[in-house]
Design a protein around this motif. Structure first.
Motif, mmCIF file in Angstrom:
data_model
loop_
_atom_site.group_PDB
_atom_site.id
_atom_site.type_symbol
_atom_site.label_atom_id
_atom_site.label_comp_id
_atom_site.label_asym_id
_atom_site.label_seq_id
_atom_site.Cartn_x
_atom_site.Cartn_y
_atom_site.Cartn_z
ATOM 1 N N ILE A 26 0.978 -1.147 0.079
ATOM 2 C CA ILE A 26 0.024 -0.040 0.172
ATOM 3 C C ILE A 26 0.907 1.314 0.048
ATOM 4 O O ILE A 26 0.620 2.106 -0.751
ATOM 5 N N VAL A 27 1.859 1.355 0.844
ATOM 6 C CA VAL A 27 2.780 2.253 0.702
ATOM 7 C C VAL A 27 3.498 2.606 -0.435
ATOM 8 O O VAL A 27 3.500 3.842 -0.872
ATOM 9 N N GLY A 28 3.859 1.605 -1.203
ATOM 10 C CA GLY A 28 4.374 1.546 -2.622
ATOM 11 C C GLY A 28 3.433 2.246 -3.661
ATOM 12 O O GLY A 28 3.964 3.054 -4.260
ATOM 13 N N ALA A 29 2.256 1.654 -3.628
ATOM 14 C CA ALA A 29 1.260 2.277 -4.401
ATOM 15 C C ALA A 29 0.713 3.536 -4.108
ATOM 16 O O ALA A 29 0.667 4.545 -5.120
ATOM 17 N N LEU A 30 0.840 3.852 -2.828
ATOM 18 C CA LEU A 30 0.400 5.527 -2.672
ATOM 19 C C LEU A 30 1.410 6.305 -2.753
ATOM 20 O O LEU A 30 1.518 7.448 -3.325
ATOM 21 N N SER A 31 2.609 6.011 -2.728
ATOM 22 C CA SER A 31 3.775 7.082 -3.089
ATOM 23 C C SER A 31 3.825 7.449 -4.586
ATOM 24 O O SER A 31 4.227 8.580 -4.945
ATOM 25 N N ILE A 32 3.090 6.480 -5.348
ATOM 26 C CA ILE A 32 3.319 6.949 -6.980
ATOM 27 C C ILE A 32 2.113 8.102 -6.977
ATOM 28 O O ILE A 32 2.532 9.038 -7.604
ATOM 29 N N LEU A 58 3.549 10.269 3.840
ATOM 30 C CA LEU A 58 2.872 10.238 2.786
ATOM 31 C C LEU A 58 1.356 11.126 3.088
ATOM 32 O O LEU A 58 0.949 11.846 2.108
ATOM 33 N N ASN A 59 0.672 10.935 4.190
ATOM 34 C CA ASN A 59 -0.540 11.519 4.485
ATOM 35 C C ASN A 59 -0.365 13.254 4.671
ATOM 36 O O ASN A 59 -0.907 13.858 4.270
ATOM 37 N N MET A 60 0.882 13.406 5.443
ATOM 38 C CA MET A 60 1.202 14.784 5.387
ATOM 39 C C MET A 60 1.334 15.277 4.036
ATOM 40 O O MET A 60 1.188 16.663 3.959
ATOM 41 N N LEU A 61 2.197 14.742 3.086
ATOM 42 C CA LEU A 61 2.623 15.229 1.701
ATOM 43 C C LEU A 61 1.202 15.510 1.034
ATOM 44 O O LEU A 61 0.935 16.483 0.344
ATOM 45 N N LYS A 62 0.354 14.601 1.144
ATOM 46 C CA LYS A 62 -1.103 14.602 0.635
ATOM 47 C C LYS A 62 -1.659 16.050 1.081
ATOM 48 O O LYS A 62 -2.388 16.466 0.372
ATOM 49 N N ASN A 63 -1.404 16.209 2.325
ATOM 50 C CA ASN A 63 -2.244 17.686 2.918
ATOM 51 C C ASN A 63 -1.340 18.846 2.793
ATOM 52 O O ASN A 63 -1.730 19.759 3.564
ATOM 53 N N GLY A 64 -0.237 18.744 2.031
ATOM 54 C CA GLY A 64 0.470 19.871 1.628
ATOM 55 C C GLY A 64 1.631 20.304 2.866
ATOM 56 O O GLY A 64 1.903 21.412 2.834
ATOM 57 N N ALA A 65 2.051 19.640 3.688
ATOM 58 C CA ALA A 65 2.789 19.852 4.784
ATOM 59 C C ALA A 65 4.139 19.875 4.099
ATOM 60 O O ALA A 65 4.579 19.313 3.162
ATOM 61 N N ASN A 66 5.046 20.963 4.988
ATOM 62 C CA ASN A 66 6.290 21.104 4.630
ATOM 63 C C ASN A 66 7.352 20.144 5.050
ATOM 64 O O ASN A 66 7.103 19.309 6.017
ATOM 65 N N LEU A 67 8.492 20.267 4.411
ATOM 66 C CA LEU A 67 9.539 19.119 4.787
ATOM 67 C C LEU A 67 9.933 19.153 6.361
ATOM 68 O O LEU A 67 9.926 17.852 6.832
ATOM 69 N N GLY A 68 9.913 20.182 6.813
ATOM 70 C CA GLY A 68 10.523 20.307 8.378
ATOM 71 C C GLY A 68 9.538 19.771 9.187
ATOM 72 O O GLY A 68 9.865 18.925 10.032
ATOM 73 N N ILE A 69 8.045 19.901 8.913
ATOM 74 C CA ILE A 69 7.092 19.453 9.707
ATOM 75 C C ILE A 69 6.954 17.987 9.564
ATOM 76 O O ILE A 69 6.701 17.266 10.409
ATOM 77 N N ILE A 70 7.104 17.399 8.204
ATOM 78 C CA ILE A 70 7.360 16.023 8.121
ATOM 79 C C ILE A 70 8.228 15.536 8.911
ATOM 80 O O ILE A 70 8.068 14.321 9.327
ATOM 81 N N ILE A 71 9.543 15.880 8.882
ATOM 82 C CA ILE A 71 10.598 15.295 9.670
ATOM 83 C C ILE A 71 10.381 15.317 11.056
ATOM 84 O O ILE A 71 10.778 14.193 11.434
ATOM 85 N N LEU A 72 9.813 16.328 11.732
ATOM 86 C CA LEU A 72 9.716 16.473 12.819
ATOM 87 C C LEU A 72 8.717 15.596 13.504
ATOM 88 O O LEU A 72 8.710 14.754 14.359
ATOM 89 N N THR A 73 7.658 15.315 12.653
ATOM 90 C CA THR A 73 6.693 14.301 12.927
ATOM 91 C C THR A 73 7.036 13.088 13.000
ATOM 92 O O THR A 73 6.715 12.107 13.730
#
Length: 238
Positions: A26-32, A58-73
């Protein structure tokens, strides 16, 4: 000797490989759907090797989060690995640096669960056992991610098939079995309620804040339980 250890290690980790195969797929499919190529998705899986962190990212990327927030989370999500490391460290003190590096790289939930007893028994074959578990799980994890990415790239508009819900369901199925104490229960409830209430925040900040609140709540309960147990022990001594 090594053949027997190899077979036992593969047998021990195989149920988890099978159980996690759909998860990584699922992770692989959704990353596409997030704009990655097949090879980017596969390489990402090789390096990160952390399903919960990958799903949250992936969920955060989908919601437009920036890289810093994603790394911290994702850092907060993976804090449990500090506890795994603390448990393993006493059993690998004499290992050379290169072994410790590989041990830390593969210290997933699954590898820890399968190998901690073997490491604790301090057998001569314990490192061979660990690396067999590690490589077997790694192979199936990356294979599943690659297959999911290939399918995701081959099926137009795969995001319309509701795979993102399957990702959430898979994450819940991983978290629920880990709730085995009052502290974990409180942490889960606080994080869940906070996440729902803070969903309106931009850049997926609600996930980050909810994670922090859950950790703090669980820690407070755990410390209160330890204090209570200590007081009870002192009373018995007195």
């Amino acid at each position: 000797m090594n053949k027997k250890v190899f077979v036992n290690a593969v047998k021990a980790i195989m149920p988890m490989c099978i159980g996690d195969f759909p998860f990584s797929f699922i992770v692989g499919a959704l990353s596409i759907t997030m704009g990655m190529s097949v090879w980017q998705s596969t390489t990402w899986s090789c390096i990160v090797l952390a399903g919960s962190a990958q799903m949250v990212a992936l969920n955060m990327l989908k919601n437009g989060a920036n890289l810093g927030i994603i790394i911290l989370t994702t850092f907060i999500v993976n804090l449990r690995h500090i506890l795994y490391s603390a448990s393993v460290s006493s059993h690998v003190k004499t290992a050379p640096l290169w072994k410790k590096i590989f041990l830390s790289y593969a210290l997933t939930d699954e590898a820890f669960a399968v190998t901690i007893k073997e490491l604790g028994e301090n057998k001569a074959s314990k490192y061979f056992y660990y690396f067999t578990v590690m490589l077997t799980f790694w192979f199936f994890w990356v294979l599943a991610n690659f297959m999911g990415a290939v399918v995701g790239a081959a099926v137009p508009h795969i995001e319309k098939y509701g795979l993102d819900f399957a990702m959430i369901a898979a994450f819940i199925s991983i978290v629920i079995p880990q709730i085995k104490s009052q502290a974990c229960t409180v942490a889960a409830v606080v994080a869940t309620m906070s996440g729902v209430l803070l969903v309106v925040l931009p850049y997926s900040l609600g996930i980050l804040i909810a994670s922090l609140l859950g950790v703090i709540a669980g820690l407070c309960v755990d410390l209160a339980e330890e204090k209570k147990n200590l007081a009870s022990s002192l009373e018995k001594v007195a």
